[in-house]
Design a protein around this motif. Structure first.
Motif, PDB file in Angstrom:
ATOM      1  N   UNK A  85       0.806  -1.214   0.000  1.00  0.00           N
ATOM      2  CA  UNK A  85       0.000   0.000   0.000  1.00  0.00           C
ATOM      3  C   UNK A  85       0.848   1.276   0.000  1.00  0.00           C
ATOM      4  N   UNK A  86       2.163   1.118  -0.089  1.00  0.00           N
ATOM      5  CA  UNK A  86       3.057   2.276  -0.159  1.00  0.00           C
ATOM      6  C   UNK A  86       3.793   2.238  -1.492  1.00  0.00           C
ATOM      7  N   UNK A  87       4.115   3.411  -1.976  1.00  0.00           N
ATOM      8  CA  UNK A  87       4.741   3.496  -3.295  1.00  0.00           C
ATOM      9  C   UNK A  87       5.801   4.587  -3.282  1.00  0.00           C
ATOM     10  N   UNK A  88       6.876   4.357  -4.030  1.00  0.00           N
ATOM     11  CA  UNK A  88       7.882   5.396  -4.223  1.00  0.00           C
ATOM     12  C   UNK A  88       8.489   5.216  -5.611  1.00  0.00           C
ATOM     13  N   UNK A  89       9.177   6.231  -6.055  1.00  0.00           N
ATOM     14  CA  UNK A  89       9.755   6.224  -7.393  1.00  0.00           C
ATOM     15  C   UNK A  89      11.267   6.144  -7.284  1.00  0.00           C
ATOM     16  N   UNK A  90      11.862   5.346  -8.141  1.00  0.00           N
ATOM     17  CA  UNK A  90      13.307   5.238  -8.175  1.00  0.00           C
ATOM     18  C   UNK A  90      13.755   5.330  -9.634  1.00  0.00           C
ATOM     19  N   UNK A  91      14.798   6.084  -9.874  1.00  0.00           N
ATOM     20  CA  UNK A  91      15.324   6.208 -11.229  1.00  0.00           C
ATOM     21  C   UNK A  91      16.430   5.175 -11.415  1.00  0.00           C
ATOM     22  N   UNK A  92      16.424   4.523 -12.576  1.00  0.00           N
ATOM     23  CA  UNK A  92      17.419   3.511 -12.903  1.00  0.00           C
ATOM     24  C   UNK A  92      18.002   3.801 -14.273  1.00  0.00           C
ATOM     25  N   UNK A  93      19.124   3.153 -14.571  1.00  0.00           N
ATOM     26  CA  UNK A  93      19.710   3.307 -15.906  1.00  0.00           C
ATOM     27  C   UNK A  93      18.919   2.460 -16.906  1.00  0.00           C
TER      28      UNK A  93
END
Length: 65
Positions: free
Chosen positions: A8-16
């Motif tokens: 129920x939790x979400x976050x954004x992560x940038x990847x190559x």
């Protein structure tokens, strides 16, 4: 038997681009989603860190004793 986790939790992560390609390949091979591959990788990492922290704590206590 454990009940399935509720995500129920979400976050954004940038990847190559290379990382995303690898995640996609793994998801395809495992017949699952990018999210599940990423969750499993995060679980594995956190489990390893927890064991490392625990072993360091025990080592520290044994040196103090």
């Amino acid at each position: 038997m454990m009940s399935p986790a509720t995500y129920d939790k979400q976050f954004t992560v940038q990847v190559t681009e290379q990382m995303l390609t690898f995640i996609d390949v793994m998801a395809d091979r495992q017949h699952t989603s990018r999210a599940e591959v990423t969750r499993q990788a995060l679980r594995d990492y956190l489990d390893t860190q927890e064991k490392l922290i625990g072993s360091r704590s025990r080592l520290g206590r044994s040196v103090i004793d």
